[in-house]
Motif scaffolding. Sequence first.
Motif, short mmCIF file in Angstrom:
data_model
loop_
_atom_site.label_atom_id
_atom_site.label_comp_id
_atom_site.label_asym_id
_atom_site.label_seq_id
_atom_site.Cartn_x
_atom_site.Cartn_y
_atom_site.Cartn_z
N GLU A 135 0.90 -1.05 0.11
CA GLU A 135 0.09 -0.03 0.07
C GLU A 135 0.87 1.20 -0.08
OE1 GLU A 135 -3.75 1.94 -0.04
OE2 GLU A 135 -3.23 -0.22 -0.04
N PRO A 136 0.79 1.96 -0.90
CA PRO A 136 1.72 3.42 -1.08
C PRO A 136 1.47 4.13 0.09
CG PRO A 136 -0.20 3.67 -2.59
CD PRO A 136 -0.31 2.11 -1.91
N PRO A 137 2.62 4.72 0.58
CA PRO A 137 2.58 5.54 1.69
C PRO A 137 2.11 7.07 1.29
CG PRO A 137 4.75 5.86 0.50
CD PRO A 137 3.92 4.74 0.00
N ALA A 138 1.71 7.75 2.23
CA ALA A 138 1.00 9.08 2.42
C ALA A 138 2.10 10.13 2.25
CB ALA A 138 0.07 9.53 3.34
N ARG A 139 2.04 11.34 1.42
CA ARG A 139 2.89 12.27 1.49
C ARG A 139 2.92 12.99 2.73
NH1 ARG A 139 4.71 15.96 -3.05
NH2 ARG A 139 5.37 18.06 -2.14
N PRO A 140 4.04 13.37 3.39
CA PRO A 140 4.00 14.31 4.77
C PRO A 140 3.20 15.72 4.36
CG PRO A 140 6.22 13.36 4.18
CD PRO A 140 5.31 12.90 3.06
N MET A 141 2.52 15.96 5.44
CA MET A 141 1.85 17.11 5.29
C MET A 141 2.17 18.15 6.28
SD MET A 141 0.20 16.47 2.49
CE MET A 141 -1.13 17.78 2.38
N GLY A 142 1.92 19.52 6.32
CA GLY A 142 2.19 20.61 6.89
C GLY A 142 3.50 20.53 7.80
N VAL A 143 4.63 20.41 6.79
CA VAL A 143 5.92 20.22 7.27
C VAL A 143 6.48 21.62 7.55
CG1 VAL A 143 8.05 19.54 6.91
CG2 VAL A 143 6.14 18.05 6.10
N THR A 144 6.89 21.78 8.97
CA THR A 144 7.39 23.25 9.19
C THR A 144 8.92 22.85 9.66
OG1 THR A 144 6.72 23.11 11.18
CG2 THR A 144 5.23 24.22 9.69
N TYR A 145 9.77 23.88 9.62
CA TYR A 145 11.28 23.47 10.08
C TYR A 145 11.39 24.43 11.01
CZ TYR A 145 11.75 20.74 5.82
OH TYR A 145 11.49 19.73 5.09
N ALA A 146 12.51 24.08 12.05
CA ALA A 146 12.96 25.08 13.20
C ALA A 146 14.64 24.57 13.30
CB ALA A 146 12.25 24.67 14.22
N ASP A 147 15.29 25.72 13.64
CA ASP A 147 16.69 25.43 13.99
C ASP A 147 16.67 24.31 15.19
OD1 ASP A 147 17.87 27.25 12.44
OD2 ASP A 147 17.22 28.83 13.80
N GLY A 148 17.88 23.30 14.90
CA GLY A 148 18.16 22.55 15.85
C GLY A 148 18.87 23.08 17.03
N ALA A 149 20.13 22.56 17.34
CA ALA A 149 20.97 22.87 18.41
C ALA A 149 21.30 24.43 18.35
CB ALA A 149 22.00 21.93 18.66
N LEU A 150 21.91 24.45 17.00
CA LEU A 150 22.51 26.01 16.94
C LEU A 150 21.71 26.56 15.53
CD1 LEU A 150 26.21 25.26 17.30
CD2 LEU A 150 24.58 26.12 19.09
N ASP A 151 21.45 27.98 15.76
CA ASP A 151 20.96 28.71 14.52
C ASP A 151 22.17 28.93 13.50
OD1 ASP A 151 22.26 31.00 15.34
OD2 ASP A 151 20.36 31.87 16.59
N GLY A 152 21.84 29.46 12.39
CA GLY A 152 22.96 29.66 11.59
C GLY A 152 24.23 30.38 11.96
N GLU A 153 23.82 31.50 12.73
CA GLU A 153 24.81 32.47 13.18
C GLU A 153 25.73 31.81 14.06
OE1 GLU A 153 25.84 35.57 12.34
OE2 GLU A 153 24.40 35.69 10.79
N GLN A 154 25.13 31.00 15.21
CA GLN A 154 25.83 30.22 16.23
C GLN A 154 26.65 29.14 15.54
OE1 GLN A 154 22.30 28.92 18.28
NE2 GLN A 154 22.58 30.39 20.00
N TRP A 155 26.18 28.64 14.61
CA TRP A 155 26.94 27.54 13.99
C TRP A 155 28.16 28.25 13.27
CZ3 TRP A 155 28.23 25.30 8.98
CH2 TRP A 155 28.85 23.99 9.10
N MET A 156 28.01 29.32 12.56
CA MET A 156 29.14 29.74 12.03
C MET A 156 30.16 30.26 13.08
SD MET A 156 27.79 32.22 8.64
CE MET A 156 26.41 33.05 9.73
N SER A 157 29.87 30.79 14.14
CA SER A 157 30.66 31.25 15.39
C SER A 157 31.62 29.61 15.57
CB SER A 157 30.09 31.68 16.47
OG SER A 157 29.38 32.71 16.10
N ALA A 158 30.76 28.65 15.70
CA ALA A 158 31.29 27.40 16.11
C ALA A 158 32.58 27.14 14.82
CB ALA A 158 30.46 26.48 16.17
N VAL A 159 32.33 27.48 13.51
CA VAL A 159 33.20 27.04 12.56
C VAL A 159 34.31 28.14 12.79
CG1 VAL A 159 33.50 27.26 10.14
CG2 VAL A 159 31.41 26.25 10.80
N ALA A 160 34.16 29.13 13.13
CA ALA A 160 35.15 30.31 13.35
C ALA A 160 36.16 29.85 14.52
CB ALA A 160 34.70 31.53 13.65
N GLU A 161 35.48 29.37 15.40
CA GLU A 161 36.24 28.95 16.65
C GLU A 161 37.07 27.61 15.93
OE1 GLU A 161 38.09 28.32 20.26
OE2 GLU A 161 37.06 29.96 19.47
N ALA A 162 36.67 26.69 15.32
CA ALA A 162 37.34 25.58 14.86
C ALA A 162 38.52 25.91 13.87
CB ALA A 162 36.54 24.87 13.95
#
Length: 411
Positions: free
Chosen positions: A135-162
């Motif tokens: 039986e075919p699967p259903a397409r995911p509906m109502g998908v929304t996104y949120a930052d995980g542990a770090l947002d983009g700015e925080q992650w770039m700061s981690a890269v700079a520290e590395a």
Amino acid sequence: MQSALVARTVAVPAEAAADLISLLPTDAPLSWVRRGEGLVGWGSAASIRTTGPTRFADGVKWWTELVGHADVTDEVGEPGAGLIAFGSFAFADDAAVSSVLTVPSVVVGRRGDIAWVTTVGRGSSLDAPPLTRAEPPARPMGVTYADGALDGEQWMSAVAEAVARIEDGRLEKVVLARDLLATASETVDVRWPLAQLASSYPMCWTFHVDGLFGATPELLVRRERGLVTSRVLAGTIRRTGDETRDAELAGALSRSSKDLEEHEYAVRSVADALEPHCSSMNVPEAPFVLHLPNVMHLATDVTGVVHDGITSLELAAALHPSAAVGGTPRDRAVTLIAELEQMSRDRYAAPVGWMDASGDGEWGIALRSALVSGPTVRLFAGCGVVGSSDPASELAESQAKLVPVRDALGG
């Protein structure tokens, strides 16, 4: 005492296994498919969960004992026929999550014009089920996104520290990952993104084991009849969709000192890890450019002749974590990852794949991947950081690497 496993493999017409993922039911689906070939399975005849630094060794021990007592009839004789286990392992030694090896109750395999069905049970043989589309699967509906542990700015700061740590001479390379949380309005049927990934990224290995799914371009190790292969990917550039421009970018990638440096570390770490287990090895002097729909990678295939008695899972354990997902030196890089990422990688960037009774198997690195649990999907992406890395460029690269799973979920 539990009775021994009984496994029976019979040949079936290749056309019956023409679309492996479409055969998967909702009952514990398992997948390892590339270019329409590979293995899918469902149900559970046996499984083990392991944790800690001995998770690989504990899995090998369990599998060796299980195989030693099993009654196996294999009429096909191809790698992946007979008794097999799918597996997915935690990235870190101290991870709270379990690693898993599971033996499906039904496996369907295809290799060229050869296809087969394996049934597994205890105490008696089982008849092979008819191969029909589930039986075919259903397409995911109502998908929304949120930052995980770090947002983009925080992650770039981690890269700079590395980068600062690398410039101080504390290490040569570290791979930093980030996560993104997707939430659907209802439980996500993993078979939907699996089908989308297999269709859109046929050159990758589309996998699913115990909630971890993705389409990885990186084969950590394949062991097949005494030969071992490991595909190393390190150094990435995003595609534009314009063939002329992409050809120019591929040339630039192949000449990029930053990307060639990153790639060299990764190749060296794989060759050094495999050498004790091989009687001979071939390490190409220069990489080639692997073209995928969304990105291009520098790639090198390291090959060798493996010593007798070494299983594919033991080879995967020896290779993990390679410089392509950890860094160089390994121990310092892994310590820095734990400090800067501020999240658990869970089973992301760790071995995922399968192994048969002879020890042959294929283990990829769980990249371009996500963890699904009910309506929640946790996506992962990582980038190799060296002394010349630019945080904004690394963030853009990570966003490109999130595209496959985002698209598979519907955007």
